[in-house]
Scaffold this motif. Structure first.
Motif, PDB file in Angstrom:
ATOM      1  N   UNK A   1       0.808  -1.090   0.054  1.00  0.00           N
ATOM      2  CA  UNK A   1      -0.132  -0.075  -0.107  1.00  0.00           C
ATOM      3  C   UNK A   1       0.879   1.200   0.173  1.00  0.00           C
ATOM      4  N   UNK A   2       1.906   1.241   0.823  1.00  0.00           N
ATOM      5  CA  UNK A   2       2.750   2.662   0.774  1.00  0.00           C
ATOM      6  C   UNK A   2       3.204   2.737  -0.371  1.00  0.00           C
ATOM      7  N   UNK A   3       3.530   1.739  -1.333  1.00  0.00           N
ATOM      8  CA  UNK A   3       4.274   1.997  -2.679  1.00  0.00           C
ATOM      9  C   UNK A   3       3.330   2.573  -3.516  1.00  0.00           C
TER      10      UNK A   3
ATOM     11  N   UNK B   1      -1.968   2.483 -15.797  1.00  0.00           N
ATOM     12  CA  UNK B   1      -3.279   3.052 -16.176  1.00  0.00           C
ATOM     13  C   UNK B   1      -4.141   2.809 -15.210  1.00  0.00           C
ATOM     14  N   UNK B   2      -4.079   2.208 -14.091  1.00  0.00           N
ATOM     15  CA  UNK B   2      -5.156   2.012 -13.340  1.00  0.00           C
ATOM     16  C   UNK B   2      -4.467   1.547 -12.002  1.00  0.00           C
ATOM     17  N   UNK B   3      -4.984   1.961 -10.617  1.00  0.00           N
ATOM     18  CA  UNK B   3      -4.830   1.258  -9.233  1.00  0.00           C
ATOM     19  C   UNK B   3      -6.027   1.422  -8.538  1.00  0.00           C
ATOM     20  N   UNK B   4      -6.190   0.449  -7.545  1.00  0.00           N
ATOM     21  CA  UNK B   4      -7.363   0.392  -6.987  1.00  0.00           C
ATOM     22  C   UNK B   4      -7.227   1.377  -5.850  1.00  0.00           C
ATOM     23  N   UNK B   5      -8.329   1.746  -5.472  1.00  0.00           N
ATOM     24  CA  UNK B   5      -8.477   2.700  -4.233  1.00  0.00           C
ATOM     25  C   UNK B   5      -8.352   1.839  -2.824  1.00  0.00           C
ATOM     26  N   UNK B   6      -8.504   0.790  -2.881  1.00  0.00           N
ATOM     27  CA  UNK B   6      -8.459   0.057  -1.457  1.00  0.00           C
ATOM     28  C   UNK B   6      -7.474  -1.027  -1.891  1.00  0.00           C
ATOM     29  N   UNK B   7      -7.203  -1.570  -0.305  1.00  0.00           N
ATOM     30  CA  UNK B   7      -6.046  -2.689  -0.619  1.00  0.00           C
ATOM     31  C   UNK B   7      -6.742  -3.924   0.158  1.00  0.00           C
TER      32      UNK B   7
ATOM     33  N   UNK C   1      -2.981  -7.023   2.139  1.00  0.00           N
ATOM     34  CA  UNK C   1      -2.600  -5.606   2.142  1.00  0.00           C
ATOM     35  C   UNK C   1      -2.284  -5.099   0.891  1.00  0.00           C
ATOM     36  N   UNK C   2      -2.003  -5.936  -0.081  1.00  0.00           N
ATOM     37  CA  UNK C   2      -1.411  -5.597  -1.320  1.00  0.00           C
ATOM     38  C   UNK C   2      -2.660  -4.714  -2.122  1.00  0.00           C
ATOM     39  N   UNK C   3      -2.101  -3.944  -3.109  1.00  0.00           N
ATOM     40  CA  UNK C   3      -2.928  -3.145  -3.680  1.00  0.00           C
ATOM     41  C   UNK C   3      -2.620  -3.366  -5.320  1.00  0.00           C
ATOM     42  N   UNK C   4      -3.703  -3.691  -6.258  1.00  0.00           N
ATOM     43  CA  UNK C   4      -3.556  -4.228  -7.457  1.00  0.00           C
ATOM     44  C   UNK C   4      -3.438  -3.040  -8.352  1.00  0.00           C
TER      45      UNK C   4
END
Length: 346
Positions: free
Chosen positions: A212-214, A235-241, A246-249
């Motif tokens: 998440x911090x990255x 082009x896209x990142x999730x708003x939540x982890x 805890x990883x974000x797509x």
């Protein structure tokens, strides 16, 4: 007889002098000899290593970014969807209500700040005539500071509510074809569950899971380079982890035509932008309560201080928490301790 006395006195004095000299040498040798360096101020590129999964002709999943009950499914299998088009959404009444309340609280905080500013400005003018005490003026000044904090807190809360409302919707991150719809109207879903299976209409995509911090540091348009020197753009990142890991797509688009193998994992290096810091030899880093270095003061005494490592390689580290005028211990004999006297060698 006198000769014997003089000779004896000379031997005693010589012996004492020799003992003092040896004592001084021993004392000097007990003080550790160290070498030192000055940190070098610089600006460097910061990169973050990550694993990416390439999908060229294959498909990927778009996952729900929050939990709730499915209210809308606006696409079906086989549909072609344009970038930015909403494809599905969750019931979002509570999130919208919370956002409305946050908007109201922000407005109230804005009015309170405006009133506090006006009261303080009026009091400043009155204080010139001596009609208001310095203590009363300071209280009004403190009221302004508190009003600023309240406004900033309300602003942060509104931003969070906006993100929660946005997470209710699934929006196409690029032009795509819907291959499979995992969800059905009225289903309850949890964060991270797959919603749609998609196929890019053109180009290639890479999926990268980030801490998440990255993920919060990078922005749409940031680039990464894979092990084959292909360049990709976020082009896209999730708003939540993900609640479990805890990883974000994040999804990345290829910036130029290339032909990597489909469905393979590759190592990547994400460009995190420029960072300012100080270069120190990696040998100077001492792990105590985390990474740190020993500083040498003007009295040649040492003190350990923590540093933040931004980037490191085999020989050097780029750190925060130092200045270029400080002396840090480079080579040291054994363990050192705070307050210890040292001898310096160039």
């Amino acid at each position: 007889m006198k000769k014997h006395v003089i000779l004896l006195s000379f031997l005693i004095l010589f012996g004492c002098s020799e003992e003092n000299t040896e004592s001084q040498i021993e004392k000097k040798e007990s003080i550790p000899l160290v070498t030192w360096v000055n940190p070098i101020e610089t600006i460097q590129k910061k990169y973050y290593p990550a694993l990416g999964l390439i999908n060229t002709v294959g498909a990927g999943n778009i996952n729900w970014s929050t939990s709730g009950t499915i209210e809308e499914i606006l696409v079906k299998e086989g549909d072609e969807v344009a970038k930015g088009q909403k494809m599905a959404s969750l019931e979002c009444e509570m999130q919208i209500l919370d956002r409305s309340n946050s908007i109201l609280l922000l407005r109230q905080a804005e009015l309170a700040l405006d009133d506090a500013d006006k009261n303080y400005e009026r009091a400043k003018k009155i204080s010139e005539t001596g009609s208001i005490s310095q203590e009363q003026l300071e209280k009004l000044e403190m009221a302004v500071s508190q009003a600023v904090l309240n406004y900033e807190s309300a602003e942060i809360a509104l931003n969070l509510r906006n993100m929660q409302v946005e997470d209710c919707d699934i929006v196409a991150p690029f032009d795509l074809n819907v291959e499979f719809v995992f969800s059905r109207l009225g289903n309850d879903v949890a964060i991270g569950m797959p919603a749609l299976k998609i196929l890019p209409l053109k180009g290639m995509r890479m999926e990268v899971m980030l801490a998440p911090h990255v993920a919060k540091e990078i922005q749409i348009g940031n680039t990464l380079v894979d092990e084959n020197e292909n360049i990709w753009r976020l082009s896209h990142k999730s708003g939540s982890s993900d609640m479990t890991t805890g990883a974000m797509n994040t999804l990345w688009e290829a910036t130029e035509e290339s032909n990597p193998e489909n469905g393979i994992w590759v190592t990547t290096s994400i460009d995190m932008g420029d960072v300012q810091g100080y270069i120190v030899p990696l040998a100077s880093i001492v792990q105590l309560q985390g990474p740190g270095v020993y500083l040498i003061n003007d009295q040649d005494e040492i003190k350990w201080i923590p540093v933040d490592i931004l980037v490191e390689n085999d020989n050097d580290a780029l750190v925060e928490g130092l200045t270029s005028s400080q002396r840090i211990v480079l080579r040291r004999p054994g363990n050192l301790r705070d307050g210890q006297k040292i001898r310096t060698g160039e």
